[in-house]
Design a protein around this motif. Sequence first.
Motif, PDB file in Angstrom:
ATOM      1  N   ASP A 218       0.840  -1.195   0.000  1.00 42.42           N
ATOM      2  CA  ASP A 218       0.000   0.000   0.000  1.00 42.42           C
ATOM      3  C   ASP A 218       0.876   1.245   0.000  1.00 42.42           C
ATOM      4  O   ASP A 218       2.036   1.213   0.440  1.00 42.42           O
ATOM      5  CB  ASP A 218      -0.914   0.007   1.226  1.00 42.42           C
ATOM      6  N   GLU A 219       0.313   2.357  -0.461  1.00 44.19           N
ATOM      7  CA  GLU A 219       1.076   3.601  -0.553  1.00 44.19           C
ATOM      8  C   GLU A 219       0.286   4.743   0.065  1.00 44.19           C
ATOM      9  O   GLU A 219      -0.945   4.802  -0.056  1.00 44.19           O
ATOM     10  CB  GLU A 219       1.408   3.946  -2.008  1.00 44.19           C
ATOM     11  N   ALA A 220       0.987   5.655   0.718  1.00 44.33           N
ATOM     12  CA  ALA A 220       0.390   6.880   1.255  1.00 44.33           C
ATOM     13  C   ALA A 220       1.435   7.980   1.154  1.00 44.33           C
ATOM     14  O   ALA A 220       2.564   7.819   1.624  1.00 44.33           O
ATOM     15  CB  ALA A 220      -0.060   6.695   2.702  1.00 44.33           C
ATOM     16  N   PHE A 221       1.072   9.087   0.502  1.00 43.51           N
ATOM     17  CA  PHE A 221       2.014  10.181   0.291  1.00 43.51           C
ATOM     18  C   PHE A 221       1.395  11.508   0.704  1.00 43.51           C
ATOM     19  O   PHE A 221       0.222  11.801   0.390  1.00 43.51           O
ATOM     20  CB  PHE A 221       2.425  10.286  -1.184  1.00 43.51           C
ATOM     21  N   LEU A 222       2.175  12.298   1.384  1.00 44.97           N
ATOM     22  CA  LEU A 222       1.826  13.683   1.666  1.00 44.97           C
ATOM     23  C   LEU A 222       2.433  14.535   0.559  1.00 44.97           C
ATOM     24  O   LEU A 222       3.642  14.500   0.325  1.00 44.97           O
ATOM     25  CB  LEU A 222       2.383  14.114   3.018  1.00 44.97           C
ATOM     26  N   ILE A 223       1.606  15.296  -0.144  1.00 47.71           N
ATOM     27  CA  ILE A 223       2.072  16.132  -1.248  1.00 47.71           C
ATOM     28  C   ILE A 223       2.329  17.535  -0.716  1.00 47.71           C
ATOM     29  O   ILE A 223       1.435  18.161  -0.131  1.00 47.71           O
ATOM     30  CB  ILE A 223       1.034  16.164  -2.378  1.00 47.71           C
ATOM     31  N   LYS A 224       3.548  18.034  -0.927  1.00 46.10           N
ATOM     32  CA  LYS A 224       3.930  19.325  -0.374  1.00 46.10           C
ATOM     33  C   LYS A 224       4.524  20.227  -1.459  1.00 46.10           C
ATOM     34  O   LYS A 224       5.089  19.761  -2.442  1.00 46.10           O
ATOM     35  CB  LYS A 224       4.944  19.146   0.748  1.00 46.10           C
ATOM     36  N   ASP A 225       4.386  21.526  -1.235  1.00 42.23           N
ATOM     37  CA  ASP A 225       5.061  22.523  -2.055  1.00 42.23           C
ATOM     38  C   ASP A 225       6.562  22.391  -1.820  1.00 42.23           C
ATOM     39  O   ASP A 225       7.030  22.505  -0.680  1.00 42.23           O
ATOM     40  CB  ASP A 225       4.569  23.925  -1.685  1.00 42.23           C
ATOM     41  N   ARG A 411       4.646  25.222  -9.478  1.00 46.10           N
ATOM     42  CA  ARG A 411       5.712  25.033  -8.508  1.00 46.10           C
ATOM     43  C   ARG A 411       6.052  23.544  -8.412  1.00 46.10           C
ATOM     44  O   ARG A 411       5.165  22.696  -8.490  1.00 46.10           O
ATOM     45  CB  ARG A 411       5.264  25.528  -7.129  1.00 46.10           C
ATOM     46  N   PRO A 412       7.313  23.195  -8.241  1.00 49.82           N
ATOM     47  CA  PRO A 412       7.658  21.789  -8.028  1.00 49.82           C
ATOM     48  C   PRO A 412       7.046  21.282  -6.729  1.00 49.82           C
ATOM     49  O   PRO A 412       6.837  22.045  -5.780  1.00 49.82           O
ATOM     50  CB  PRO A 412       9.186  21.799  -7.968  1.00 49.82           C
ATOM     51  N   ARG A 413       6.753  19.995  -6.704  1.00 51.54           N
ATOM     52  CA  ARG A 413       6.105  19.401  -5.531  1.00 51.54           C
ATOM     53  C   ARG A 413       6.890  18.181  -5.072  1.00 51.54           C
ATOM     54  O   ARG A 413       7.575  17.524  -5.857  1.00 51.54           O
ATOM     55  CB  ARG A 413       4.659  19.013  -5.871  1.00 51.54           C
ATOM     56  N   ILE A 414       6.744  17.883  -3.803  1.00 48.37           N
ATOM     57  CA  ILE A 414       7.374  16.714  -3.207  1.00 48.37           C
ATOM     58  C   ILE A 414       6.284  15.766  -2.702  1.00 48.37           C
ATOM     59  O   ILE A 414       5.349  16.207  -2.017  1.00 48.37           O
ATOM     60  CB  ILE A 414       8.297  17.104  -2.041  1.00 48.37           C
ATOM     61  N   TRP A 415       6.403  14.489  -3.059  1.00 48.60           N
ATOM     62  CA  TRP A 415       5.536  13.456  -2.506  1.00 48.60           C
ATOM     63  C   TRP A 415       6.343  12.715  -1.443  1.00 48.60           C
ATOM     64  O   TRP A 415       7.312  12.032  -1.762  1.00 48.60           O
ATOM     65  CB  TRP A 415       5.097  12.478  -3.598  1.00 48.60           C
ATOM     66  N   GLU A 416       5.944  12.840  -0.206  1.00 49.15           N
ATOM     67  CA  GLU A 416       6.688  12.265   0.914  1.00 49.15           C
ATOM     68  C   GLU A 416       5.913  11.066   1.461  1.00 49.15           C
ATOM     69  O   GLU A 416       4.753  11.192   1.872  1.00 49.15           O
ATOM     70  CB  GLU A 416       6.869  13.317   1.999  1.00 49.15           C
ATOM     71  N   ALA A 417       6.538   9.889   1.433  1.00 52.25           N
ATOM     72  CA  ALA A 417       5.886   8.681   1.949  1.00 52.25           C
ATOM     73  C   ALA A 417       5.674   8.803   3.453  1.00 52.25           C
ATOM     74  O   ALA A 417       6.613   9.070   4.208  1.00 52.25           O
ATOM     75  CB  ALA A 417       6.741   7.458   1.627  1.00 52.25           C
ATOM     76  N   VAL A 418       4.417   8.604   3.898  1.00 56.55           N
ATOM     77  CA  VAL A 418       4.067   8.726   5.315  1.00 56.55           C
ATOM     78  C   VAL A 418       3.064   7.625   5.658  1.00 56.55           C
ATOM     79  O   VAL A 418       2.427   7.059   4.771  1.00 56.55           O
ATOM     80  CB  VAL A 418       3.452  10.110   5.639  1.00 56.55           C
ATOM     81  N   PRO A 419       2.868   7.319   6.929  1.00 56.29           N
ATOM     82  CA  PRO A 419       1.802   6.393   7.316  1.00 56.29           C
ATOM     83  C   PRO A 419       0.431   6.998   7.012  1.00 56.29           C
ATOM     84  O   PRO A 419       0.250   8.228   7.052  1.00 56.29           O
ATOM     85  CB  PRO A 419       2.006   6.219   8.825  1.00 56.29           C
ATOM     86  N   ALA A 420      -0.535   6.140   6.709  1.00 50.44           N
ATOM     87  CA  ALA A 420      -1.879   6.617   6.403  1.00 50.44           C
ATOM     88  C   ALA A 420      -2.465   7.399   7.575  1.00 50.44           C
ATOM     89  O   ALA A 420      -3.234   8.360   7.378  1.00 50.44           O
ATOM     90  CB  ALA A 420      -2.778   5.437   6.040  1.00 50.44           C
ATOM     91  N   ASP A 421      -2.109   7.030   8.797  1.00 52.01           N
ATOM     92  CA  ASP A 421      -2.623   7.753   9.960  1.00 52.01           C
ATOM     93  C   ASP A 421      -2.156   9.208   9.962  1.00 52.01           C
ATOM     94  O   ASP A 421      -2.863  10.090  10.467  1.00 52.01           O
ATOM     95  CB  ASP A 421      -2.169   7.064  11.256  1.00 52.01           C
ATOM     96  N   GLU A 422      -0.996   9.469   9.392  1.00 54.87           N
ATOM     97  CA  GLU A 422      -0.500  10.837   9.324  1.00 54.87           C
ATOM     98  C   GLU A 422      -1.376  11.681   8.385  1.00 54.87           C
ATOM     99  O   GLU A 422      -1.674  12.840   8.681  1.00 54.87           O
ATOM    100  CB  GLU A 422       0.954  10.836   8.834  1.00 54.87           C
ATOM    101  N   LEU A 423      -1.829  11.085   7.303  1.00 48.77           N
ATOM    102  CA  LEU A 423      -2.739  11.791   6.396  1.00 48.77           C
ATOM    103  C   LEU A 423      -4.074  12.068   7.078  1.00 48.77           C
ATOM    104  O   LEU A 423      -4.658  13.139   6.912  1.00 48.77           O
ATOM    105  CB  LEU A 423      -2.962  10.969   5.125  1.00 48.77           C
ATOM    106  N   ARG A 424      -4.536  11.098   7.844  1.00 43.55           N
ATOM    107  CA  ARG A 424      -5.801  11.278   8.564  1.00 43.55           C
ATOM    108  C   ARG A 424      -5.688  12.415   9.584  1.00 43.55           C
ATOM    109  O   ARG A 424      -6.616  13.201   9.769  1.00 43.55           O
ATOM    110  CB  ARG A 424      -6.197   9.970   9.263  1.00 43.55           C
ATOM    111  N   ARG A 425      -4.540  12.526  10.240  1.00 46.98           N
ATOM    112  CA  ARG A 425      -4.341  13.588  11.232  1.00 46.98           C
ATOM    113  C   ARG A 425      -4.291  14.963  10.576  1.00 46.98           C
ATOM    114  O   ARG A 425      -4.875  15.932  11.082  1.00 46.98           O
ATOM    115  CB  ARG A 425      -3.030  13.338  11.990  1.00 46.98           C
ATOM    116  N   ILE A 426      -3.631  15.066   9.413  1.00 48.92           N
ATOM    117  CA  ILE A 426      -3.454  16.370   8.760  1.00 48.92           C
ATOM    118  C   ILE A 426      -4.739  16.833   8.083  1.00 48.92           C
ATOM    119  O   ILE A 426      -5.145  17.999   8.203  1.00 48.92           O
ATOM    120  CB  ILE A 426      -2.309  16.296   7.730  1.00 48.92           C
TER     121      ILE A 426
END
Length: 442
Positions: A218-225, A411-426
């Motif tokens: 499974d994959e989970a990514f936080l997309i950031k500027d 703008r360039p973006r960064i996809w940072e691999a994180v736990p799914a729970d981190e996405l739920r928190r944000i």
Amino acid sequence: MDIEKVKRYSLTEIVLLAILMIGLFIAGLIVKKSARILLSDPLTLFGSGLSVAMPANPGWEHTPVWQYEGSESCMTLVAQFGSPRRGRIAVRWRYIFSTPAGSEQELLTRHAYEAAATIHGVEKIGRQHPMIYARMISNSAATADQFYLGIMRLDDNRSVELIVQSSGVSGLYEENVFRSLAESIQYQKPQQQTDGLAFMDEFLQVQSQSLSGELLSDEAFLIKDAVRGRPLGYYSARYSLYNDQEQALRQLQIQHLESGALKLESSLWFDTAQKDYRWETDLIRPGTAEAQEYRIRSDESGRLSVECNVKDTKTFPADQFFLPEPLLHELARQFLRSEYDDVIVDVLSAAGQLVPVCLEKISPDSTKIKPENTKAVVQIVYLHIQNSYEELFFDDAQNLLGKYEQQPRSRPRIWEAVPADELRRIFEHDFQALPDTVACNR
């Protein structure tokens, strides 16, 4: 008989004949010069092995680079010349990623039918990769448009198409333009394209052999500027097995949210052994309230169709395989294990847009960013848009740590691999847990 008078008349006739011949010669030079087609420098389409020219005579204007047409899955170049006294003439090149079934002459007949035109003769120009072309005249009583249309089949179901269309312009000049441009074609199949087909077969074989084994991660990514570091959205993907009455399928479910505006929910069922997949996506674009629903599936012959609730259905022929875009990460992971340094493969987006991409192994030291524990990097270059690429970062166990994404005018973006729970928190209520399975609608 007055001999002197006869001589005088004969001399006069000779002089007049000489003047006439000189006038015809000068007129011929003028016509020849006006009909001569000056060509631009070759306009190369990166990654295709193809380059063509455009008219460069005074008064002509043309696009400087190839442009992508998503609705037709092709690259185009256009040029035009227009004058109130001399009429108008237009040129269009098309490089088609997936050519419809049929011979060149059958395709010409289809074009003539769609343009409501009549074909006046079919001819061939060129040797190694001959272009079959026809002169066509519009059947409309309101216009006297005529045009030349040529089709050249290339390797791997690709083709190049040239159309020269005019109104109020000499037919000879139009034909000269067409023939000059057709003769300007330079083509050599890229080795990366050949390697890409071989690598894709290897990828599908490996995936089919592991169908009943370990699932993909499974994959989970936080997309950031990439400049400011602020969160822009997330991407979440979950793999599972789906069993229906006929076969066992792998299932991939995706949620993708960006800036609270673009929202994508997608389910992909695939059988790599059969090169078969079904793909359903609901997409809400910025500034719209209604979701665009895309349904991609193949029929018994293998022909792929893309249905949409707000667009016409389009189809792709059965003799080409297009990798669903969500599988690119896994493709890049296997690419690291392969013998190839760079390959070109065909990728299909959720909206049915077909694009070629180039995968290349690059040094971690050459990247703009490098997450901790990065041991290998795969650069994915999208060949349909200039300055469009991704850099995927892997650790020594080939786990995907994230990626750097560059798109034109963004703008360039960064996809940072994180736990799914981190996405739920944000993202709180904007993040929903993916279900175990979703029904596959045949």
